[in-house]
Design a protein around this motif. Structure first.
Motif, PDB file in Angstrom:
ATOM      1  N   GLY A  62     -39.484   8.159 -28.284  1.00  0.00           N
ATOM      2  CA  GLY A  62     -39.190   9.071 -29.385  1.00  0.00           C
ATOM      3  C   GLY A  62     -38.634   8.269 -30.541  1.00  0.00           C
ATOM      4  N   LEU A  63     -39.289   8.332 -31.670  1.00  0.00           N
ATOM      5  CA  LEU A  63     -38.890   7.488 -32.799  1.00  0.00           C
ATOM      6  C   LEU A  63     -37.869   8.146 -33.715  1.00  0.00           C
ATOM      7  CD1 LEU A  63     -42.374   5.966 -33.671  1.00  0.00           C
ATOM      8  CD2 LEU A  63     -40.542   4.978 -32.276  1.00  0.00           C
ATOM      9  N   ASP A  64     -37.638   9.449 -33.526  1.00  0.00           N
ATOM     10  CA  ASP A  64     -36.579  10.091 -34.311  1.00  0.00           C
ATOM     11  C   ASP A  64     -35.282  10.002 -33.512  1.00  0.00           C
ATOM     12  OD1 ASP A  64     -37.408  11.818 -32.321  1.00  0.00           O
ATOM     13  OD2 ASP A  64     -37.419  13.599 -33.572  1.00  0.00           O
ATOM     14  N   SER A  65     -34.155  10.196 -34.176  1.00  0.00           N
ATOM     15  CA  SER A  65     -32.875  10.034 -33.485  1.00  0.00           C
ATOM     16  C   SER A  65     -31.814  10.943 -34.080  1.00  0.00           C
ATOM     17  CB  SER A  65     -32.407   8.579 -33.582  1.00  0.00           C
ATOM     18  OG  SER A  65     -31.159   8.427 -32.952  1.00  0.00           O
ATOM     19  N   ASP A  66     -30.914  11.357 -33.211  1.00  0.00           N
ATOM     20  CA  ASP A  66     -29.745  12.105 -33.669  1.00  0.00           C
ATOM     21  C   ASP A  66     -28.456  11.397 -33.227  1.00  0.00           C
ATOM     22  OD1 ASP A  66     -29.755  12.573 -30.959  1.00  0.00           O
ATOM     23  OD2 ASP A  66     -30.130  14.714 -31.107  1.00  0.00           O
ATOM     24  N   GLY A  67     -28.586  10.117 -32.898  1.00  0.00           N
ATOM     25  CA  GLY A  67     -27.425   9.323 -32.513  1.00  0.00           C
ATOM     26  C   GLY A  67     -27.165   9.265 -31.014  1.00  0.00           C
ATOM     27  N   HIS A  68     -27.820  10.102 -30.234  1.00  0.00           N
ATOM     28  CA  HIS A  68     -27.651  10.090 -28.776  1.00  0.00           C
ATOM     29  C   HIS A  68     -28.699   9.178 -28.158  1.00  0.00           C
ATOM     30  CE1 HIS A  68     -24.698  13.356 -28.442  1.00  0.00           C
ATOM     31  NE2 HIS A  68     -25.351  13.901 -29.464  1.00  0.00           N
ATOM     32  N   LYS A  69     -28.331   8.543 -27.045  1.00  0.00           N
ATOM     33  CA  LYS A  69     -29.273   7.709 -26.301  1.00  0.00           C
ATOM     34  C   LYS A  69     -29.784   8.528 -25.130  1.00  0.00           C
ATOM     35  CE  LYS A  69     -27.088   3.413 -27.596  1.00  0.00           C
ATOM     36  NZ  LYS A  69     -26.363   2.222 -27.166  1.00  0.00           N
ATOM     37  N   ARG A  70     -31.086   8.693 -25.070  1.00  0.00           N
ATOM     38  CA  ARG A  70     -31.694   9.492 -24.004  1.00  0.00           C
ATOM     39  C   ARG A  70     -32.704   8.640 -23.243  1.00  0.00           C
ATOM     40  NH1 ARG A  70     -30.994  12.851 -28.362  1.00  0.00           N
ATOM     41  NH2 ARG A  70     -29.795  14.736 -27.886  1.00  0.00           N
ATOM     42  N   VAL A  71     -32.628   8.695 -21.919  1.00  0.00           N
ATOM     43  CA  VAL A  71     -33.580   8.012 -21.045  1.00  0.00           C
ATOM     44  C   VAL A  71     -33.878   8.945 -19.885  1.00  0.00           C
ATOM     45  CG1 VAL A  71     -34.001   6.020 -19.551  1.00  0.00           C
ATOM     46  CG2 VAL A  71     -32.647   5.740 -21.642  1.00  0.00           C
ATOM     47  N   THR A  72     -35.149   9.197 -19.637  1.00  0.00           N
ATOM     48  CA  THR A  72     -35.572  10.008 -18.502  1.00  0.00           C
ATOM     49  C   THR A  72     -36.623   9.209 -17.752  1.00  0.00           C
ATOM     50  OG1 THR A  72     -35.191  12.043 -19.752  1.00  0.00           O
ATOM     51  CG2 THR A  72     -36.565  12.217 -17.785  1.00  0.00           C
ATOM     52  N   THR A  73     -36.462   9.103 -16.442  1.00  0.00           N
ATOM     53  CA  THR A  73     -37.428   8.360 -15.640  1.00  0.00           C
ATOM     54  C   THR A  73     -37.965   9.227 -14.514  1.00  0.00           C
ATOM     55  OG1 THR A  73     -35.698   7.483 -14.194  1.00  0.00           O
ATOM     56  CG2 THR A  73     -36.315   6.135 -16.098  1.00  0.00           C
ATOM     57  N   GLY A  74     -39.162   8.889 -14.078  1.00  0.00           N
ATOM     58  CA  GLY A  74     -39.790   9.544 -12.949  1.00  0.00           C
ATOM     59  C   GLY A  74     -40.566   8.508 -12.163  1.00  0.00           C
ATOM     60  N   ASP A  75     -41.341   8.964 -11.187  1.00  0.00           N
ATOM     61  CA  ASP A  75     -42.090   8.039 -10.340  1.00  0.00           C
ATOM     62  C   ASP A  75     -43.021   7.135 -11.129  1.00  0.00           C
ATOM     63  OD1 ASP A  75     -40.897   8.949  -8.036  1.00  0.00           O
ATOM     64  OD2 ASP A  75     -42.495  10.358  -7.568  1.00  0.00           O
ATOM     65  N   ASN A  76     -43.599   7.640 -12.190  1.00  0.00           N
ATOM     66  CA  ASN A  76     -44.566   6.833 -12.934  1.00  0.00           C
ATOM     67  C   ASN A  76     -44.366   6.928 -14.446  1.00  0.00           C
ATOM     68  OD1 ASN A  76     -45.441   9.396 -13.400  1.00  0.00           O
ATOM     69  ND2 ASN A  76     -47.557   9.054 -12.811  1.00  0.00           N
ATOM     70  N   PHE A  77     -43.154   7.228 -14.871  1.00  0.00           N
ATOM     71  CA  PHE A  77     -42.918   7.297 -16.312  1.00  0.00           C
ATOM     72  C   PHE A  77     -41.472   6.968 -16.672  1.00  0.00           C
ATOM     73  CE2 PHE A  77     -41.800  11.579 -14.923  1.00  0.00           C
ATOM     74  CZ  PHE A  77     -40.664  11.874 -15.659  1.00  0.00           C
ATOM     75  N   THR A  78     -41.321   6.503 -17.903  1.00  0.00           N
ATOM     76  CA  THR A  78     -40.009   6.318 -18.522  1.00  0.00           C
ATOM     77  C   THR A  78     -40.112   6.833 -19.946  1.00  0.00           C
ATOM     78  OG1 THR A  78     -39.507   4.367 -17.188  1.00  0.00           O
ATOM     79  CG2 THR A  78     -38.251   4.638 -19.226  1.00  0.00           C
ATOM     80  N   LEU A  79     -39.179   7.688 -20.322  1.00  0.00           N
ATOM     81  CA  LEU A  79     -39.111   8.224 -21.675  1.00  0.00           C
ATOM     82  C   LEU A  79     -37.794   7.793 -22.288  1.00  0.00           C
ATOM     83  CD1 LEU A  79     -40.224  11.878 -20.810  1.00  0.00           C
ATOM     84  CD2 LEU A  79     -41.677   9.963 -21.527  1.00  0.00           C
ATOM     85  N   VAL A  80     -37.843   7.275 -23.501  1.00  0.00           N
ATOM     86  CA  VAL A  80     -36.630   6.824 -24.174  1.00  0.00           C
ATOM     87  C   VAL A  80     -36.605   7.345 -25.602  1.00  0.00           C
ATOM     88  CG1 VAL A  80     -36.359   4.729 -22.781  1.00  0.00           C
ATOM     89  CG2 VAL A  80     -37.685   4.629 -24.882  1.00  0.00           C
TER      90      VAL A  80
END
Length: 85
Positions: free
Chosen positions: A16-34
């Motif tokens: 995600g290229l937009d930001s509101d100052g929070h760091k977010r990371v979500t992972t699963g078996d075959n994915f990582t979202l940051v």
């Protein structure tokens, strides 16, 4: 050394290229979202979960779908392909 072939593993990376100052990371078996705002991160999470569900419903895994099949499924869940320039 073993002669067995290494098992292929595929991963999805969402950024995600937009930001509101929070760091977010979500992972699963075959994915990582940051990154991303809360809204963007939730949208990425929803789409990757739907994508995985549709792949599983076809009896496949991410590493076993063809590029064309992946593109079809991605389109079904609302992901848009950005044309090459």
């Amino acid at each position: 050394m073993s002669n067995a072939k290494k098992k292929r593993k595929a991963m999805l990376l969402g950024v995600g290229l937009d930001s509101d100052g929070h760091k977010r990371v979500t992972t699963g078996d075959n994915f990582t979202l940051v990154g991303g705002t809360q809204e963007t991160h939730e949208q990425m999470t929803e789409k990757v979960i739907k994508l995985n569900e549709k792949i599983k419903a076809r009896g496949k895994h991410l590493e076993t779908v063809s590029n064309a099949e992946f593109n079809d499924i991605a389109h079904e869940v609302g992901l848009k392909k950005i044309p090459a320039r």
